[in-house]
Every structure is written in C-alpha cells, then in structure tokens.
Design an enzyme around this catalytic site. Sequence first.
Site, mmCIF file in Angstrom:
data_model
loop_
_atom_site.group_PDB
_atom_site.id
_atom_site.type_symbol
_atom_site.label_atom_id
_atom_site.label_comp_id
_atom_site.label_asym_id
_atom_site.label_seq_id
_atom_site.Cartn_x
_atom_site.Cartn_y
_atom_site.Cartn_z
ATOM 1 N N GLY A 157 4.593 -3.622 -4.374
ATOM 2 C CA GLY A 157 4.985 -4.437 -3.140
ATOM 3 C C GLY A 157 5.143 -3.644 -1.927
ATOM 4 N N ALA A 158 5.640 -4.260 -0.975
ATOM 5 C CA ALA A 158 5.669 -3.761 0.566
ATOM 6 C C ALA A 158 4.335 -3.319 1.016
ATOM 7 C CB ALA A 158 6.718 -2.757 0.499
ATOM 8 N N HIS B 135 0.888 -2.851 2.817
ATOM 9 C CA HIS B 135 0.317 -2.711 3.936
ATOM 10 C C HIS B 135 -1.210 -2.615 3.788
ATOM 11 C CE1 HIS B 135 -0.467 1.446 2.044
ATOM 12 N NE2 HIS B 135 1.150 1.424 1.855
ATOM 13 N N HIS C 262 -3.191 -1.043 0.878
ATOM 14 C CA HIS C 262 -3.176 -1.945 -0.319
ATOM 15 C C HIS C 262 -4.352 -2.780 -0.078
ATOM 16 C CE1 HIS C 262 1.343 -0.985 -0.734
ATOM 17 N NE2 HIS C 262 0.880 -0.527 -2.039
ATOM 18 N N SER D 67 4.627 2.512 1.663
ATOM 19 C CA SER D 67 5.950 1.511 1.753
ATOM 20 C C SER D 67 7.117 2.158 2.319
ATOM 21 C CB SER D 67 5.953 0.774 0.502
ATOM 22 O OG SER D 67 4.909 0.342 0.030
#
Length: 280
Positions: free
Chosen positions: A31-32, A34, A37, A187
């Site tokens: 996740g998180a 950016h 990704h 992240s």
Amino acid sequence: MQIFTERRSLDLWVAQIKTERKSLGFVPTMGALHAGHISLIQASRAQNDYTICSVFVNPTQFDNAEDLEKYPRNMQEDTKILKDAGCDAVFFPSVTDMYPEGAKSEKFNFRGIEKQMEGRYRKGHFDGVATIVSRFFEIILPDRAYFGQKDFQQLRIIQELVVQRGYPIEIVPMPIFREKSGLAMSSRNARLSEKYLKEASKIFKILNMIKDWRNQYSVTETIHLAEDQFRNTDLKLEYLILADEKKLKPIQSWDEASDIRAFVAVFADNIRLIDNLKII
C-alpha cells in the site's frame, strides 16, 4: 475494478480467468501507493489480459514493531489510485486471511543470498517476505508477477523462491522509479521532513560517483571514498556494499563478477532507506 476483501469471491474471480485461459498479472504491494507502483501496474496491463494488485502490510517481514505500526495505510486512497491506473482487481486481505494459524514465517534456504545485506541487518525479514509472497502466489495463481529493483535483494529471493517451489510464474523485474531529485520512490519517503528529503537525494548522487570511480580506483578505495561522502551528509550509513548481482556476495575486485551492483542502506533521521545502482 473488482475489490476483494476475502478469499471466497477472489477464488471465483481467479477461477473464471483460468477457465477463459486468459493471462493474469500480479503486483504485490504494502500500500501507500506511488508512481513506482503504478509503473508496475502499467507493465502488467501491457503484458496480460488481467491485472490484480494486493495491498497487505505483512507483519512477519518487520523486525521493528514501531516501523510496522507507523507504516502508512490508506485503503481509500490506494483504491482510487489503482482504479485510475486501470487495475482490474485489488485484494485487501486481513492478517487472519493470510495467516490463519497465526502470523509466523516459514523457514527458507536461498543458497546464501538471504544472509547478505538486508538479511544481516533485518533478522527474519526474508523468511517473512518469501512466506507471504508464496501464499499470494498460491491464492492468485498469476502468470507473471512484477517486482521493482529498488528491493533488488528481495527480487533475487523471489526468483529463487519460484525456482525452488516450481511455480509456473514469470518474475518480471522493473526499473527503479525515482523522484526528480534522484531519490528512489518509497512509501517511507512520505515520512521524511523537508530537510531529510533533500539529504536523501544525495544517496543517488553518491551511487553515481561509485560508478564513475570504478575506472580510477580499486573496490576498497571506492568504498572508502563513498563512505567519506556519506560522512559529509546528515544521513547515517548502515551499510554500503559492492556485490555480484547473482550471488549478492561482496566483491574484492572489479573483475570478480560480470554484473556488479552497489547497495546502500541509510537512516534519514529515524527512517531507514535503501537504494542500489548497477555499476557494471
């Protein structure tokens, strides 16, 4: 975009894709999200009929409880980013889904590459990584899986995992995605103050100095020069290693391997950052 929060509906979706004999690309994340990704998502979309992303902060790969607690989580924002990127599905499992018998890692032997660099400084980290990735592979059954080279040692671990377990999965390495300053996207960057964002941009500059120095200095001299450069920053160097890309063992001379990469880990204030650069 399909949003899955439990196994049953995800299993049906994967089964339908397999029945249709369509290809499935997989991007595992914590996740998180950016731009780095998203570059993986885009690559998967270009090479597969369907793309799925997982978002799961895996507790077994953290050796620091505070780091696990502070790791950024934003399900709503991540969902929006993935939808805008054209991802077909996202899986948000719970810890119980992935570790029904408790959050414990399996033990792995990756012929020594797990003992270098991150393996030396983060006890049990790669057991945790390999455990969770193998479980995702066995649930999602992808044809291809995409990993960024910022975590180059992790990429090598996953490549070995696929060989050892015989998974019929193509591992696709992706280039490091960088900020305009050269700082590798992570992240963790969101936790950096303005001062340390500026300091952290020096990591890439020093890595490029190493590449330039290769033709002038020995490996030992090059490492000492780079360490001196880090002493002139507000970054605390944890390790700086020049290693063979395949075995990840530190080299003693430039002619020791045909593919050599510089690896570094630093603390920017109390935030740990890693980066690497191909030298040869």
